[in-house]
Design a protein around this motif. Sequence first.
Motif, short mmCIF file in Angstrom:
data_model
loop_
_atom_site.label_atom_id
_atom_site.label_comp_id
_atom_site.label_asym_id
_atom_site.label_seq_id
_atom_site.Cartn_x
_atom_site.Cartn_y
_atom_site.Cartn_z
N LEU A 37 15.94 77.66 -93.28
CA LEU A 37 15.93 79.19 -93.84
C LEU A 37 16.39 80.09 -92.44
O LEU A 37 17.31 80.78 -92.51
CB LEU A 37 14.80 79.64 -94.34
N LYS A 89 12.93 84.97 -98.53
CA LYS A 89 12.92 83.62 -98.28
C LYS A 89 14.15 82.85 -99.07
O LYS A 89 13.89 81.68 -99.66
CB LYS A 89 11.68 82.93 -98.50
N MET A 91 18.28 81.61 -99.36
CA MET A 91 19.65 81.49 -98.29
C MET A 91 20.70 81.95 -99.05
O MET A 91 21.90 80.91 -99.45
CB MET A 91 19.67 80.03 -98.14
#
Length: 108
Positions: A37, A89, A91
């Motif tokens: 991440l 959190k 992507m």
Amino acid sequence: MQESKPKNNDSLAIVAYITLIGTIVAFFLNRENRNTLVTFHIRQALGLWLLQMVLGYFIGAFDSVMLSTSFWIFFIVLFIYGIFSAVGKKMNAVPILGPFFQKLFASI
């Protein structure tokens, strides 16, 4: 002796968007315990910062308030999108440029 858990460094994904120095700090702190991440957001932030600097140099030469304002709004929206993606959190690549940054900085 206590076993130490691997440190969760997801907050470095947010730090990457806070100035170019934040991106560099996040890069070096993420090197030891790689987090996918954080690496994703480092690539996004680095691409945004470098593109903003290069384009800003040329946009500044035009001395046009309308062009400069459009330029700043465009990059502020992309940075906010990236920060909210890092806070959540997720992507999510920044629109338009994100996939290009992932390919360009794949070695990071």
